[in-house]
Design an enzyme around this catalytic site. Structure first.
Site, PDB file in Angstrom:
ATOM      1  N   HIS A 164       0.797  -1.232   0.000  1.00  0.00           N
ATOM      2  CA  HIS A 164       0.000   0.000   0.000  1.00  0.00           C
ATOM      3  C   HIS A 164       0.824   1.274   0.000  1.00  0.00           C
ATOM      4  CE1 HIS A 164       0.999  -0.107   4.280  1.00  0.00           C
ATOM      5  NE2 HIS A 164       0.727   1.186   4.298  1.00  0.00           N
TER       6      HIS A 164
HETATM    7  C1  UD1 Z   1      -2.104   5.595   5.140  1.00  0.00           C
HETATM    8  C2  UD1 Z   1      -0.847   6.202   5.757  1.00  0.00           C
HETATM    9  C3  UD1 Z   1       0.233   5.131   5.851  1.00  0.00           C
HETATM   10  C4  UD1 Z   1      -0.283   3.901   6.587  1.00  0.00           C
HETATM   11  C5  UD1 Z   1      -1.562   3.416   5.928  1.00  0.00           C
HETATM   12  C6  UD1 Z   1      -2.162   2.259   6.679  1.00  0.00           C
HETATM   13  C7  UD1 Z   1      -0.297   8.575   5.319  1.00  0.00           C
HETATM   14  C8  UD1 Z   1       0.503   9.483   4.492  1.00  0.00           C
HETATM   15  N1  UD1 Z   1      -0.316   7.282   4.934  1.00  0.00           N
HETATM   16  O1  UD1 Z   1      -1.772   5.183   3.838  1.00  0.00           O
HETATM   17  O2  UD1 Z   1       1.339   5.648   6.557  1.00  0.00           O
HETATM   18  O3  UD1 Z   1       0.697   2.899   6.511  1.00  0.00           O
HETATM   19  O4  UD1 Z   1      -2.530   4.482   5.903  1.00  0.00           O
HETATM   20  O5  UD1 Z   1      -2.984   1.486   5.851  1.00  0.00           O
HETATM   21  O6  UD1 Z   1      -0.902   8.983   6.288  1.00  0.00           O
HETATM   22  N2  UD1 Z   1      -8.820   4.459   0.530  1.00  0.00           N
HETATM   23  C9  UD1 Z   1     -10.083   3.883   0.481  1.00  0.00           C
HETATM   24  N3  UD1 Z   1     -10.694   3.565   1.657  1.00  0.00           N
HETATM   25  C10 UD1 Z   1     -10.137   3.791   2.865  1.00  0.00           C
HETATM   26  C11 UD1 Z   1      -8.855   4.364   2.910  1.00  0.00           C
HETATM   27  C12 UD1 Z   1      -8.206   4.699   1.735  1.00  0.00           C
HETATM   28  O7  UD1 Z   1     -10.640   3.673  -0.588  1.00  0.00           O
HETATM   29  O8  UD1 Z   1     -10.763   3.475   3.887  1.00  0.00           O
HETATM   30  C13 UD1 Z   1      -8.127   4.798  -0.739  1.00  0.00           C
HETATM   31  C14 UD1 Z   1      -8.498   6.188  -1.259  1.00  0.00           C
HETATM   32  O9  UD1 Z   1      -8.444   6.151  -2.650  1.00  0.00           O
HETATM   33  C15 UD1 Z   1      -7.372   7.039  -0.704  1.00  0.00           C
HETATM   34  C16 UD1 Z   1      -6.178   6.106  -0.816  1.00  0.00           C
HETATM   35  O10 UD1 Z   1      -6.727   4.811  -0.513  1.00  0.00           O
HETATM   36  O11 UD1 Z   1      -7.169   8.225  -1.423  1.00  0.00           O
HETATM   37  C17 UD1 Z   1      -5.035   6.403   0.083  1.00  0.00           C
HETATM   38  O12 UD1 Z   1      -5.461   6.579   1.438  1.00  0.00           O
HETATM   39  P1  UD1 Z   1      -4.483   7.313   2.488  1.00  0.00           P
HETATM   40  O13 UD1 Z   1      -5.087   7.234   3.834  1.00  0.00           O
HETATM   41  O14 UD1 Z   1      -4.035   8.647   1.996  1.00  0.00           O
HETATM   42  O15 UD1 Z   1      -3.175   6.463   2.400  1.00  0.00           O
HETATM   43  P2  UD1 Z   1      -2.874   4.975   2.724  1.00  0.00           P
HETATM   44  O16 UD1 Z   1      -2.158   4.409   1.551  1.00  0.00           O
HETATM   45  O17 UD1 Z   1      -4.078   4.294   3.228  1.00  0.00           O
HETATM   46  N1  UDP Z   2      -4.393  -5.918   8.426  1.00  0.00           N
HETATM   47  C1  UDP Z   2      -5.690  -6.429   8.468  1.00  0.00           C
HETATM   48  N2  UDP Z   2      -6.261  -6.842   7.293  1.00  0.00           N
HETATM   49  C2  UDP Z   2      -5.610  -6.781   6.094  1.00  0.00           C
HETATM   50  C3  UDP Z   2      -4.295  -6.256   6.067  1.00  0.00           C
HETATM   51  C4  UDP Z   2      -3.717  -5.834   7.247  1.00  0.00           C
HETATM   52  O1  UDP Z   2      -6.298  -6.521   9.529  1.00  0.00           O
HETATM   53  O2  UDP Z   2      -6.184  -7.192   5.077  1.00  0.00           O
HETATM   54  C5  UDP Z   2      -3.776  -5.432   9.687  1.00  0.00           C
HETATM   55  C6  UDP Z   2      -2.476  -6.110  10.042  1.00  0.00           C
HETATM   56  O3  UDP Z   2      -2.709  -7.239  10.867  1.00  0.00           O
HETATM   57  C7  UDP Z   2      -1.719  -5.011  10.757  1.00  0.00           C
HETATM   58  C8  UDP Z   2      -2.217  -3.737  10.140  1.00  0.00           C
HETATM   59  O4  UDP Z   2      -3.431  -4.079   9.476  1.00  0.00           O
HETATM   60  O5  UDP Z   2      -2.037  -4.991  12.137  1.00  0.00           O
HETATM   61  C9  UDP Z   2      -1.221  -3.178   9.164  1.00  0.00           C
HETATM   62  O6  UDP Z   2      -1.788  -2.093   8.511  1.00  0.00           O
HETATM   63  P1  UDP Z   2      -1.207  -1.478   7.181  1.00  0.00           P
HETATM   64  O7  UDP Z   2      -0.350  -2.462   6.502  1.00  0.00           O
HETATM   65  O8  UDP Z   2      -2.364  -0.903   6.438  1.00  0.00           O
HETATM   66  O9  UDP Z   2      -0.370  -0.221   7.707  1.00  0.00           O
HETATM   67  P2  UDP Z   2       1.118  -0.032   8.278  1.00  0.00           P
HETATM   68  O10 UDP Z   2       1.328  -0.998   9.361  1.00  0.00           O
HETATM   69  O11 UDP Z   2       2.067  -0.187   7.141  1.00  0.00           O
HETATM   70  O12 UDP Z   2       1.120   1.378   8.739  1.00  0.00           O
END
Ligand code: UD1
Ligand code: UDP
Length: 372
Positions: free
Chosen positions: A218
């Site tokens: 992601h």
């Molecule tokens: C964010 C965090 C990242 C974290 C991750 C956990 C920042 C800069 N990034 O990344 O550090 O590791 O969350 O998963 O804060 N979207 C959906 N539904 C949701 C959430 C996101 O459709 O519930 C899609 C949207 O198109 C959105 C994109 O994902 O624009 C990115 O979401 P965003 O929260 O900016 O970044 P993540 O990649 O989720």
């Molecule tokens: N996770 C989950 N379902 C999924 C993928 C991840 O419950 O399909 C959980 C995982 O166990 C971990 C957390 O989400 O606790 C990790 O989140 P993510 O990878 O989105 O973010 P990061 O840790 O990189 O910030």
């Protein structure tokens, strides 16, 4: 002034990793309230975790969705504006946020700003950063910027490991502010131990223990860049073919959006599924032959479970996992991924996890209350 803790979160990992802190406050009758920024909002990225972890809906639910990767300033700014209003109304003595997201940056900045005008607002408040002091030393990542800024304006730095503490000391941060607590993910995993087997993910997905790989992707630097995204999934597919296993990919919405935008077809040996609930995901992670990931949390959890991990990035802010042989940094190039994952699959699985004793949540709350 009576203690009151504001606990702020917005994304999947923050909800999970702050649960032990919330539960400790709840069990001990410590006054607190929760704020959800709305950064994550899809059911499978948000509400499912409240249901599975037995959390009440947030006291304040904001709806500041991101337009990632653009307009991150606006995203952060809108969160600041909304969070500031809540803090001014509630007057918490302490504010906590976890990790390295835009939600954390917004919360840390707002709290630090309020602290500069305590005479005017008639209360003083302090910011505590949970999972502080991690560094990838890669400033092209939004997360690295968020971590550095949040750490430098924190009153309490709750570092998960001694190595993380060293990062902060090297940057001149004051030792008195740093507390090595362990990572709250250990607490969270202990809390849900019994549930992992109950969900029966392997049977439902027709998988055999230690005979498949688990893939998650992601990160902005991976999924938003066509060349990298293509190269990574080719590398994963190539590795799986060589190892004779399948990779299960619970696909983050960001990766889904970018695959569609770039019109990329997922290659053979990779089975895409929706993002999974915490129990279902942990069950796959615990029983996988190997985890292939760019997630921070997955690097930690696989290390705790004794599952080998390959980090699909150029660096990691969890170097402790690499040092003990639980993880390898493979980069994003196809050939590198095949080579490193193959080597890892043949390697050892015995190590001692470095993330603490599962009492981090309790320690954090005790330090906050005592440190006042
Ligand atoms: C964010 C965090 C990242 C974290 C991750 C956990 C920042 C800069 N990034 O990344 O550090 O590791 O969350 O998963 O804060 N979207 C959906 N539904 C949701 C959430 C996101 O459709 O519930 C899609 C949207 O198109 C959105 C994109 O994902 O624009 C990115 O979401 P965003 O929260 O900016 O970044 P993540 O990649 O989720
Ligand atoms: N996770 C989950 N379902 C999924 C993928 C991840 O419950 O399909 C959980 C995982 O166990 C971990 C957390 O989400 O606790 C990790 O989140 P993510 O990878 O989105 O973010 P990061 O840790 O990189 O910030």
């Amino acid at each position: 002034m009576e203690e009151k803790i504001a606990i702020v979160f917005g994304t999947r990992p923050e909800i999970i990793k702050l649960t032990p802190v919330i539960k400790h406050c709840r069990n001990e009758g410590i006054p607190f309230f929760t704020v959800h920024s709305g950064q994550h909002y899809s059911y499978e990225m948000d509400r499912i975790f409240f249901e599975q972890l037995g959390l009440k809906r947030p006291d304040y639910q904001l709806s500041v969705k991101s337009k990632a990767p653009y307009m991150q300033g606006q995203h952060t700014g809108k969160m600041m504006e909304a969070i500031e209003k809540i803090l001014l109304k509630e007057k918490p003595t302490n504010v906590l946020a976890e990790g390295d997201t835009n939600t954390v940056l917004a919360t840390a900045l707002v709290t630090a700003k309020i602290a500069t005008v305590k005479q005017l607002v008639d209360f003083s408040t302090k910011f505590g950063h949970v999972e502080a002091c991690l560094r990838s030393y890669d400033k092209t990542m939004p997360e690295e910027m968020n971590r550095i800024i949040a750490d430098h304006i924190s009153d309490y730095l709750f570092a998960p490991t001694k190595d993380a503490k060293q990062n902060a000391l090297k940057e001149g941060l004051s030792e008195e502010k740093i507390f090595v607590t362990g990572n709250t993910i250990v607490d969270a995993l202990k809390m849900v131990e019994g549930k992992i087997e109950d969900v029966n993910s392997l049977k439902k997905m027709e998988l055999e223990e230690k005979n498949y790989a688990l893939l998650t992707l992601h990160r902005q630097e991976n999924v938003d860049v066509k060349e990298k995204l293509q190269s990574i999934i080719k590398g994963v597919s190539g590795f799986c073919k060589k190892a004779g296993i399948e990779a299960i990919w619970p696909m983050h919405p960001r990766a889904k959006k970018m695959l569609e935008q770039y019109n990329i077809t997922v290659p053979e040996k990779i089975r895409v599924v929706k993002p999974l609930g915490f129990f279902e995901f942990l069950s796959l992670e615990k029983n996988a032959a190997i985890a292939l990931t760019d997630s921070g949390g997955v690097q930690e959890e696989s290390c705790i479970f004794g599952t080998k991990c390959v980090t699909l990035r150029e660096n990691t802010e969890r170097p402790e996992t690499v040092a003990i042989g639980a993880n390898v940094v493979a980069g994003w190039q196809e050939n590198g991924i095949v080579e490193k994952a193959t080597e890892m699959l043949e390697g050892k699985t015995e190590w001692k996890q470095p993330f603490g004793d599962g009492k981090a949540g309790e320690k954090i709350v005790k330090i906050l209350i005592k440190g006042k």
